[in-house]
Design an enzyme around this catalytic site. Structure first.
Site, mmCIF file in Angstrom:
data_model
loop_
_atom_site.group_PDB
_atom_site.id
_atom_site.type_symbol
_atom_site.label_atom_id
_atom_site.label_comp_id
_atom_site.label_asym_id
_atom_site.label_seq_id
_atom_site.Cartn_x
_atom_site.Cartn_y
_atom_site.Cartn_z
ATOM 1 N N LYS A 280 19.445 23.449 20.683
ATOM 2 C CA LYS A 280 18.301 23.371 21.578
ATOM 3 C C LYS A 280 17.003 23.166 20.824
ATOM 4 O O LYS A 280 16.020 22.737 21.375
ATOM 5 C CB LYS A 280 18.201 24.672 22.389
ATOM 6 C CG LYS A 280 19.183 24.725 23.527
ATOM 7 C CD LYS A 280 19.007 25.981 24.333
ATOM 8 C CE LYS A 280 19.799 27.100 23.693
ATOM 9 N NZ LYS A 280 19.847 28.324 24.456
ATOM 10 N N HIS B 29 -7.363 -4.976 -4.077
ATOM 11 C CA HIS B 29 -7.760 -5.953 -3.067
ATOM 12 C C HIS B 29 -8.468 -5.277 -1.902
ATOM 13 O O HIS B 29 -8.371 -4.070 -1.724
ATOM 14 C CB HIS B 29 -6.514 -6.681 -2.574
ATOM 15 C CG HIS B 29 -5.707 -7.263 -3.694
ATOM 16 N ND1 HIS B 29 -5.839 -8.558 -4.102
ATOM 17 C CD2 HIS B 29 -4.796 -6.690 -4.529
ATOM 18 C CE1 HIS B 29 -5.031 -8.780 -5.136
ATOM 19 N NE2 HIS B 29 -4.387 -7.658 -5.413
ATOM 20 N N ASN C 281 -10.988 -17.047 -2.059
ATOM 21 C CA ASN C 281 -12.200 -16.488 -1.452
ATOM 22 C C ASN C 281 -13.190 -17.610 -1.173
ATOM 23 O O ASN C 281 -13.810 -17.666 -0.108
ATOM 24 C CB ASN C 281 -12.877 -15.465 -2.378
ATOM 25 C CG ASN C 281 -12.071 -14.183 -2.540
ATOM 26 O OD1 ASN C 281 -12.155 -13.518 -3.561
ATOM 27 N ND2 ASN C 281 -11.279 -13.834 -1.522
ATOM 28 N N ARG D 5 21.463 26.637 18.475
ATOM 29 C CA ARG D 5 20.363 26.025 17.727
ATOM 30 C C ARG D 5 20.170 24.553 18.058
ATOM 31 O O ARG D 5 19.177 23.947 17.723
ATOM 32 C CB ARG D 5 20.561 26.217 16.239
ATOM 33 C CG ARG D 5 21.762 25.517 15.715
ATOM 34 C CD ARG D 5 22.276 26.188 14.460
ATOM 35 N NE ARG D 5 23.676 25.901 14.383
ATOM 36 C CZ ARG D 5 24.228 25.227 13.387
ATOM 37 N NH1 ARG D 5 23.525 24.848 12.377
ATOM 38 N NH2 ARG D 5 25.511 24.970 13.399
ATOM 39 N N GLU E 143 -2.146 -6.936 -2.277
ATOM 40 C CA GLU E 143 -2.892 -7.067 -1.022
ATOM 41 C C GLU E 143 -1.969 -7.016 0.195
ATOM 42 O O GLU E 143 -0.783 -7.345 0.112
ATOM 43 C CB GLU E 143 -3.665 -8.401 -1.035
ATOM 44 C CG GLU E 143 -4.497 -8.703 0.205
ATOM 45 C CD GLU E 143 -5.576 -7.651 0.530
ATOM 46 O OE1 GLU E 143 -5.260 -6.445 0.527
ATOM 47 O OE2 GLU E 143 -6.718 -8.050 0.793
ATOM 48 N N ARG F 199 -5.065 -12.405 -9.711
ATOM 49 C CA ARG F 199 -6.512 -12.218 -9.689
ATOM 50 C C ARG F 199 -6.952 -10.827 -10.146
ATOM 51 O O ARG F 199 -8.018 -10.688 -10.726
ATOM 52 C CB ARG F 199 -7.089 -12.561 -8.315
ATOM 53 C CG ARG F 199 -6.444 -11.879 -7.108
ATOM 54 C CD ARG F 199 -6.936 -12.595 -5.840
ATOM 55 N NE ARG F 199 -6.524 -11.942 -4.588
ATOM 56 C CZ ARG F 199 -5.362 -12.141 -3.970
ATOM 57 N NH1 ARG F 199 -4.449 -12.929 -4.516
ATOM 58 N NH2 ARG F 199 -5.105 -11.549 -2.822
ATOM 59 N N ARG G 107 -12.793 -4.380 -6.434
ATOM 60 C CA ARG G 107 -11.968 -5.512 -6.013
ATOM 61 C C ARG G 107 -11.855 -6.451 -7.203
ATOM 62 O O ARG G 107 -12.627 -6.382 -8.154
ATOM 63 C CB ARG G 107 -12.626 -6.240 -4.848
ATOM 64 C CG ARG G 107 -12.589 -5.468 -3.554
ATOM 65 C CD ARG G 107 -13.294 -6.222 -2.441
ATOM 66 N NE ARG G 107 -12.637 -7.479 -2.112
ATOM 67 C CZ ARG G 107 -13.136 -8.370 -1.247
ATOM 68 N NH1 ARG G 107 -14.290 -8.136 -0.640
ATOM 69 N NH2 ARG G 107 -12.482 -9.484 -0.978
ATOM 70 N N HIS G 108 -10.905 -7.365 -7.136
ATOM 71 C CA HIS G 108 -10.828 -8.403 -8.157
ATOM 72 C C HIS G 108 -12.087 -9.262 -8.066
ATOM 73 O O HIS G 108 -12.801 -9.230 -7.070
ATOM 74 C CB HIS G 108 -9.590 -9.258 -7.907
ATOM 75 C CG HIS G 108 -9.538 -9.801 -6.510
ATOM 76 N ND1 HIS G 108 -10.271 -10.894 -6.103
ATOM 77 C CD2 HIS G 108 -8.897 -9.346 -5.402
ATOM 78 C CE1 HIS G 108 -10.060 -11.094 -4.817
ATOM 79 N NE2 HIS G 108 -9.228 -10.167 -4.357
ATOM 80 N N VAL H 257 -6.400 -2.910 0.516
ATOM 81 C CA VAL H 257 -5.856 -1.772 -0.226
ATOM 82 C C VAL H 257 -6.987 -0.820 -0.610
ATOM 83 O O VAL H 257 -6.875 0.400 -0.491
ATOM 84 C CB VAL H 257 -5.111 -2.273 -1.487
ATOM 85 C CG1 VAL H 257 -4.638 -1.102 -2.331
ATOM 86 C CG2 VAL H 257 -3.942 -3.145 -1.085
#
Lengths: 573, 461
Positions: free
Chosen positions: B9, B371, B240, B7, B306, B286, B233-234, B374
């Site tokens: 193999k 985020h 940002n 086995r 994130e 956030r 999203r936040h 994600v």
């Protein structure tokens, strides 16, 4: 696939405590974790803690949140009743399920009837009436003793549910008759506790012989001559075999029970009325992967790099390279000796004998840049022996199929890593130092897998800072960390707890491995994995030490895991 | 072989599995399972594909009546056999030519003869199949399933409901005549999962790899109760505004406005369902600030944090391009695989999100506030977006997305809050932020649903 409402997940969320602070009630960051009086260290970090008694507010390594009741809000209370003759691995099941559920944050305790009997009769050879071991004793004294021991054990379970904030109790006894089982359902079902029976059936003689041989390690037979121990144990099986009635095969009332038949240790599972609550799904997932293991898990650190910085993700330096060579020769020699003592074959012995490893085909060995995700790397190689000149054999459906050709009757052998007992596999983190530490193993033709989940604890904003620097720049955080090093998270860092949650998918893959596995990782990762295998308290995990000059070996027995350390003499700690 | 047991193999090749359906009256459930399994595996980079014999057959017989499925109907039988052969041929070619890993042969496979034929072909090609049977003798469940199917099956397109129902009952009767359930004793050496009356009894036989156990566990966690998943999203953060990535910044003033407005948006999009919501956030400030006015139970997940930009954390894209020009280029070339120095790649994020997805399948109505990267990964799972495209999807700030999984597809709705925010989208090959109107980038609009050519497989219709 459940179309039927699962009983315990969403509906019962009324138990949830409304958050005191807006935005979050996850106890991970609330100060409930770190109150001094909630700390309990399980006696020792070198002895498997899976049987230790837990304090009221015990917190488990990968527990996601805590509630006033001490239980996970989306999973009710469950009594798991094990059913089966001796030598069906019931104790092993009780212990390994406890280990896994505790880790997930479920307050679980195994109740072995043997422990309660031993509490009555300290010495096994003492005057235990021999018919005690029958599910239906004949003598008056045998009946009395059996009643007392079972009652003590069940009282312990009730106590666990009612007073100790327990969530899952595992009742490890024969439970050989339908009446025993229906009574348990009535007694606990009426208290709102879900009863799940797990019946272990073994009809494979080889498996059975192995379990009988393991029985000599039971606490009952300490100091016995192995041959006598075996005889005594076989006697217990013989007494009960004629009495025992399988679930749902003698009494129709049993068809309404929730049970799982666990046949030949995972070869087949039959679930009846087990409608998929969170915990039951988890248990079935665990059972699909649980093995009675002969292999060991080894832990080693990675070699050094010049600056030992986190952010830079450096390569090994000269001393690191030397370390990697020493590690591989020390460990391979050790495994080779162990396997020879056990008189078992091992891939390692083939390597040591200078075998032609290309032919051995542990595949993926040259795949240095393995970027594949969890458990998948084993499946993403090309199908080298798939016949590319495939002929769909279009007329064959017309042929008589009663006689499948002999070669069609044979299953294709499993090909995943670690599926055979003689295998040896290495897992490393994806970071350069850890992965390169495995190079000498790769060169010998041993399978090495890079696993993202094994990457070290992310130190966040305190990366590469000394304790003094942290203390002066983040004085408040530093205080909190001292207070609860397991749950505290520096800004944007992972806590040990986060690390435990992240590694959870690896645990079952590790459970599944029949052979040996070496894990090369950072101290933080080893601490958490060690915490799982040895059932350590989360308050002990952050302080576990894994010096470079030690390889940790963890081996399995049905009752507990055993850890020992192998020292490398010519390596600096 | 130097004394290694035979086995040993078996390590030589990593073989494929395939799941085969033996459908009996359980189309809608099986369909949900198969569609979901393919989506789940593809998302985890396991090459998976479903081969549906019915769609091969439909190429020639669009709307067959029940007689077609009578075993005594020679022509019908032969056509169905041809379709099965074509599907199996394509499947085997897919295994060998495209290195497929998990194929699903979606067909009735109701007779033992047919199953033996498949077993033989598989084993000749070093594949060990896994059978999945959904068996049912509970009248109520069968009826409910028929109702679901007649509403959705392409076979009944354009037919009136009653005729479809009648015909379908007949077709089932034809199948029933020669249906041979998987025999648990004769099949003891096969890998199979048998679901009896949905979940009253389940038999799981010879699971030999972790991947198989993972598939079974996943199937157990699926449910077909209607539910919706909400994604946001936040709100706009201070980082940002500055064009910086990573960090753990507070919301901007406009971000706080979004947080205030979010409860109203949720009510608008969720209707009566909103009372049964649970909110999941990351551990970063956030997302929690964004969730703070929501009157539902909330859970924090580290796994929703994130993508970790490692050494580039806190920098703007311009700074990254200046300080790490090679990295900047490499990331644009293969954004899914590129791992930031000391940080993560999209692939890494998918790995850590896997338990979240598993839990999400078990749950009902969930609102996730997380985020950009994600959210791209989670959206890619539900909408089956390929890896090359998912990191390039545009997910604007201040927008609530609703996903409604259905048997044949997932419905998407978007609700934009009327609160302006900066764009955090970076086109390939530039370090400037903001979407360029005429950039040749199909992936970008997968979520916003704007200009995607109609024949794109992921175009929102």
């Amino acid at each position: 696939m459940s179309a039927i409402d699962s009983d315990d997940d969403i509906q019962s969320s009324t138990q949830i405590q409304q958050p005191k602070l807006p935005g979050n009630y996850s106890a991970r960051i609330s100060d409930r974790w770190s109150q001094q009086n909630r700390r309990d260290s399980i006696n020792s970090t070198t002895i498997d803690g899976v049987h230790s008694k837990l304090s009221l507010d015990h917190i488990f390594p990968a527990q996601l949140y805590s509630t006033e009741s001490g239980r996970l809000f989306h999973a009710g209370q469950v009594l798991i009743v094990l059913v089966g003759l001796p030598a069906r691995g019931k104790t092993h099941l009780a212990v390994s399920i406890t280990r896994y559920l505790r880790w997930l944050g479920v307050k679980t305790h195994p109740f072995h009837v043997g422990d309660y009997r031993r509490a009555v009769y300290k010495n096994f050879e003492d005057d235990i009436p021999q018919d005690y071991f029958s599910a239906v004793p004949k003598t008056e004294i045998g009946i009395k003793l059996r009643q007392k021991v079972l009652k003590d054990c069940l009282d312990g379970i009730s106590n666990f549910f009612e007073i100790e904030k327990g969530q899952v109790a595992i009742y490890d006894a024969l439970n050989a008759l339908p009446k025993d089982r229906l009574d348990l359902q009535n007694e606990f079902g009426s208290k709102g506790i879900k009863v799940l029976f797990i019946e272990s059936i073994v009809d494979d003689d080889e498996l059975l012989a192995r379990n009988v041989a393991n029985a000599a390690s039971s606490p009952d037979y300490i100091g016995w001559n192995p041959k006598q121990a075996k005889e005594d144990y076989i006697n217990r099986i013989k007494t009960n075999a004629p009495i025992y009635i399988k679930m749902n095969e003698g009494n129709e009332d049993e068809s309404a029970l929730s049970f799982i038949k666990f046949i030949n240790f995972g070869d087949r599972l039959i679930m009846n009325n087990s409608q998929y609550g969170y915990l039951i799904n988890r248990i079935v997932f665990f059972l699909m992967n649980s093995k009675i293991k002969n292999g060991c898990v080894y832990f080693a650190r990675c070699g050094k790099s010049d600056l030992d910085k986190y952010i830079d993700d450096e390569e090994l330096n000269k001393s690191g390279l030397e370390f990697s060579e020493k590690l591989s020769s020390k460990l391979l020699n050790h495994v080779s000796k162990r396997k020879k003592l056990e008189k078992k074959p091992s891939f390692v012995n083939v390597v040591m004998a200078g075998g032609n490893h290309n032919l051995l085909g542990q595949s993926g060995t040259t795949n240095k840049q393995s970027i594949h995700p969890p458990f998948l790397s084993a499946y993403t190689n090309s199908h080298s022996n798939l016949n590319s000149n495939f002929n769909s054999n279009t007329n064959s459906a017309n042929q008589s199929t009663d006689n499948l050709n002999i070669k069609h009757k044979i299953r294709q052998p499993p090909t995943a890593d670690g599926s055979s007992e003689d295998s040896f596999v290495v897992w490393t983190a994806t970071r350069k130092r850890t992965s390169s530490t495995a190079n000498p193993f790769r060169q010998k033709g041993i399978t090495v897998r890079e696993r993202y989940q094994l990457n070290q604890l992310n130190p966040g904003e305190v990366a590469d800072m000394t304790q003094d620097e942290i203390k002066s720049q983040f004085p408040d955080e530093y205080e909190q960390d001292l207070n609860d090093p397991y749950h505290h998270r520096y800004p944007r860092a992972e806590s040990y707890h986060d690390l435990a949650v992240r590694m959870e998918p690896l645990l079952l893959e590790m459970e599944r491995m029949s052979g040996d596995i070496l894990i090369i990782a950072h101290e933080s990762v080893l601490a958490v994995l060690y915490g799982y295998l040895m059932a350590c308290s989360c308050y002990d995990i952050p302080s576990l030490k894994f010096p470079r000059n030690e390889i940790v070996e963890i081996s399995y027995t049905p009752y507990e895991n055993v850890a020992r350390r192998i020292v490398m003499d010519d390596v600096e700690p | 072989m130097v004394g290694l047991p035979a086995r040993g193999k078996s390590f030589i090749s990593q073989k494929s599995k395939y799941i085969e359906s033996i459908k009996t009256f359980m189309w809608s459930i099986i369909l949900t399972i198969f569609k979901s399994v393919v989506r789940y595996l593809s998302w985890l980079s396991i090459k998976a594909k479903s081969f549906n014999v019915g769609s091969y057959r439909r190429q020639n017989h669009k709307h067959p009546d029940a007689e077609f499925f009578d075993i005594r109907n020679k022509e019908g039988w032969q056509k169905r056999q041809e379709a099965a052969e074509q599907a199996v041929t394509d499947m085997m070619n897919w295994f060998s030519d495209e290195q497929g890993v998990v194929a699903i042969l979606d067909a009735t496979n109701a007779t033992r003869e047919r199953r033996d034929w498949i077993l033989r072909l598989c084993r000749e090609n070093s594949i060990e199949p896994m059978f999945l049977e959904s068996w049912c003798d509970d009248e109520k469940i069968i009826k409910k399933n028929i109702l679901d199917v007649k509403a959705t099956s392409p076979d009944y397109e354009g037919l009136n409901q009653e005729d479809a129902y009648e015909d379908f009952l007949k077709r089932i009767a034809k199948y029933e005549e020669n249906y041979e359930p998987l025999d648990e004793i004769a099949s003891k050496d096969l890998t199979f999962v048998k679901l009896i009356n949905v979940s009253q009894q389940v038999i799981i036989n010879k699971i030999e790899t972790y991947l198989e156990s993972r598939i079974v566990y996943y199937v157990m966690n699926l449910h077909i109760k209607p539910r919706c998943i909400y994604l946001s999203r936040h709100g706009e953060s201070m980082y940002n505004l500055e064009g910086k990535i990573g960090g753990n910044a507070d919301l901007s003033e406009r971000g706080f406005q979004y947080a205030k407005k979010l409860p109203e948006l949720v009510k608008q999009l969720a209707g009566d369902d909103h009372q049964k919501l649970t909110v999941w956030t990351s551990t970063l400030v956030r997302t929690q600030q964004t969730a703070e006015h929501l009157p539902y139970n909330q859970l924090q997940w580290k796994a929703l944090d994130e993508l970790d930009a490692g050494a580039c954390d806190g920098l703007t894209y311009e700074e990254i391009e200046r300080k790490f020009p090679d990295d900047f280029k490499q990331r644009d070339e293969n954004k899914y695989e590129y791992r930031y120095r000391g940080g993560e790649s999209y692939r890494d994020v998918v790995i850590r999100l896997e338990p979240i997805i598993m839990e999400l399948e078990r749950q009902e109505n969930i609102l996730i506030i997380t985020h950009q990267a994600v959210l791209r990964c989670i959206y890619a799972y539900f909408m089956n977006v390929p890896q090359e495209e998912s990191p390039w999807m545009s997910i604007p700030l201040h927008t609530l997305i609703k996903l409604e999984p259905r048997a044949y597809s997932t419905l998407v709705q978007r609700l934009k809050a009327d609160i302006p925010a900066v764009s955090t989208y970076k086109e390939r090959g530039t370090s400037r932020l903001g979407e360029i109107e005429d950039a040749n980038n199909k992936s970008k609009h997968l979520i916003t649903g704007e200009p995607v050519s109609a024949d794109h497989p992921l175009a929102i219709k």
